[in-house]
Scaffold this motif. Structure first.
Motif, PDB file in Angstrom:
ATOM      1  N   GLU A 267      -5.491   6.095   3.368  1.00 28.91           N
ATOM      2  CA  GLU A 267      -5.360   4.638   3.492  1.00 28.91           C
ATOM      3  C   GLU A 267      -4.060   4.133   2.863  1.00 28.91           C
ATOM      4  OE1 GLU A 267      -7.821   0.599   2.160  1.00 28.91           O
ATOM      5  OE2 GLU A 267      -8.732   2.582   1.956  1.00 28.91           O
ATOM      6  N   HIS A 268      -3.641   4.768   1.770  1.00 23.14           N
ATOM      7  CA  HIS A 268      -2.443   4.313   1.062  1.00 23.14           C
ATOM      8  C   HIS A 268      -1.320   5.348   1.146  1.00 23.14           C
ATOM      9  CE1 HIS A 268      -4.927   1.101  -0.482  1.00 23.14           C
ATOM     10  NE2 HIS A 268      -5.777   1.976  -0.975  1.00 23.14           N
TER      11      HIS A 268
ATOM     12  N   THR B  33       2.427   4.108   0.703  1.00 22.51           N
ATOM     13  CA  THR B  33       2.774   3.709  -0.664  1.00 22.51           C
ATOM     14  C   THR B  33       2.812   4.919  -1.584  1.00 22.51           C
ATOM     15  OG1 THR B  33       1.708   1.557  -0.307  1.00 22.51           O
ATOM     16  CG2 THR B  33       2.156   2.190  -2.577  1.00 22.51           C
TER      17      THR B  33
ATOM     18  N   PRO C  53      -3.103  -2.528  -4.544  1.00 22.47           N
ATOM     19  CA  PRO C  53      -2.841  -1.086  -4.402  1.00 22.47           C
ATOM     20  C   PRO C  53      -1.372  -0.702  -4.558  1.00 22.47           C
ATOM     21  CG  PRO C  53      -4.371  -1.824  -2.716  1.00 22.47           C
ATOM     22  CD  PRO C  53      -3.874  -3.060  -3.408  1.00 22.47           C
ATOM     23  N   ASP C  54      -0.459  -1.492  -4.003  1.00 25.68           N
ATOM     24  CA  ASP C  54       0.961  -1.147  -4.117  1.00 25.68           C
ATOM     25  C   ASP C  54       1.419  -1.157  -5.573  1.00 25.68           C
ATOM     26  OD1 ASP C  54       1.085  -0.932  -1.385  1.00 25.68           O
ATOM     27  OD2 ASP C  54       1.893  -2.945  -1.074  1.00 25.68           O
TER      28      ASP C  54
END
Length: 377
Positions: free
Chosen positions: A119-120, A123, A263-264
């Motif tokens: 999902e990330h 990043t 999240p970032d």
């Protein structure tokens, strides 16, 4: 207390009256005690007067001495979101058990970590490029700390940190010395010293975090009691303590603010923390362990992070059948004989002490119950 008596000359007159009353009943030694109390410097009298702040006086005075406005601190610790301090029992050699982290190697947990990683992915890859910390390590930490942000905690961070910072408060320290050092009616001075050292360590570790909470609240222009996190006082996706936020927080998405719930920001902040503590490409396993040790001083935690990161890098989750308990042997039953009559065929069978037992084929347990995850380093 001076505050209750009204302060200033009123307080001195009241104390003087108490002193003369004690003189009339107990003698002149009390007069010197009263004089000594009145001669104490103002800061000592203020510290004494503050001890009725629902048990938080010791901490309040330290914060005021470090520049936090007294009215603000007293108002904060009078807030109903902060419970009165009634004592903190602490151990001398705490250690996290491996069982606390064993579940993170299970297939269901690894699957959730992989989902977080996917999902990330963009990043995580960017953070790896900037800071040199593998995406799998960052994702493993965020998954273990907060389930990739699903469980960041709902406790009042300031309260949790403040309790730990009160370990070395004199009355609390004495109570813990009595708990630990008096064994079987005898006093152990070595354990008493260990207790003092542990209390000092807790104060040295968590009092700066309490002070940093007020500083963090000033920076973000928020209520210091509005920060929510774990029972240990950590918050956000990477579960930073306040000082870590102030020192290593990064605005990962460029919106002009740092939120560890974003999240970032959380991923970049976690990577920045590890890089700042020595992570770089090409570290040995022992060196990687040393860096993660700064994040959480627990061997069980470090094992869990490295194991999960290996799975995220492609190491298989090996599954084996669970052990089955051996079948129970049938119990022997005693049968009484009739001495007067001849044994028949039936009584001969019974006389051997074994009733005929029909063997049942064992049930095959379901796959879900017999498969477990094993570590793959």
């Amino acid at each position: 207390m001076l505050d209750e008596l009204g302060g200033g000359s009123r307080a001195r007159r009241a104390l003087g009256a108490i002193g003369w009353l004690l003189l009339a009943t107990l003698g002149g030694s009390c007069v010197s005690a009263v004089k000594e109390s009145n001669a104490a410097p103002p800061e000592r009298r203020a510290a004494s007067a503050s001890y009725d702040h629902r048990g938080w006086g010791y901490l309040i005075e330290k914060l005021v001495a470090d520049g936090v406005d007294r009215r603000r601190v007293e108002r904060t610790f009078a807030d109903p979101r902060i419970e009165p301090f009634t004592g903190l029992d602490f151990g001398l050699r705490p250690r996290e058990p491996k069982s606390l982290y064993s579940g993170f190697a299970k297939p269901s947990s690894v699957a959730l970590a992989r989902r977080c990683h996917a999902e990330h992915a963009a990043t995580l890859a960017e953070a790896e490029r900037i800071y040199g910390v593998p995406a799998s390590v960052i994702a493993a930490i965020i998954h273990i700390e907060s389930g990739c942000g699903r469980n960041t905690g709902s406790e009042v961070v300031l309260y949790r940190l403040a309790r730990l910072a009160m370990a070395n408060e004199p009355a609390n320290l004495q109570r813990n010395i009595e708990r630990h050092a008096f064994i079987g009616g005898s006093f152990d001075p070595e354990i008493a010293q260990l207790t003092r050292e542990r209390a000092q360590y807790l104060e040295d570790t968590f009092y700066p975090e309490v002070l940093a909470t007020f500083q963090l609240a000033d920076r973000l222009d928020i209520d210091p009691l509005g920060i929510r996190g774990s029972g240990s006082g950590a918050f956000g996706m990477p579960q930073f303590l306040p000082r870590s936020y102030l020192s290593y927080g990064v605005d990962g998405n460029g919106d002009g603010r740092i939120s560890l719930y974003d999240p970032d920001d959380a991923i970049h902040s976690c990577a920045n923390y590890l890089a700042s503590h020595g992570w770089r490409p090409g570290l040995s396993r022992a060196e990687r362990r040393q860096v993660i040790w700064h994040y959480n001083r627990s061997d069980a935690y470090i094992d869990a992070v490295l194991q999960l990161s290996a799975h995220l890098d492609g190491a298989p989750v090996v599954q084996t059948a669970a052990r089955k308990s051996p079948p129970k042997k049938p119990t022997k039953t005693a049968v009484a004989r009739k001495p007067a009559s001849k044994p028949t065929a039936k009584t001969k069978t019974a006389a051997k002490g074994k009733a005929p037992v029909k063997k049942a084929s064992p049930k095959q347990p379901s796959k879900a119950k017999t498969r477990t995850a094993q570590a793959a380093n």
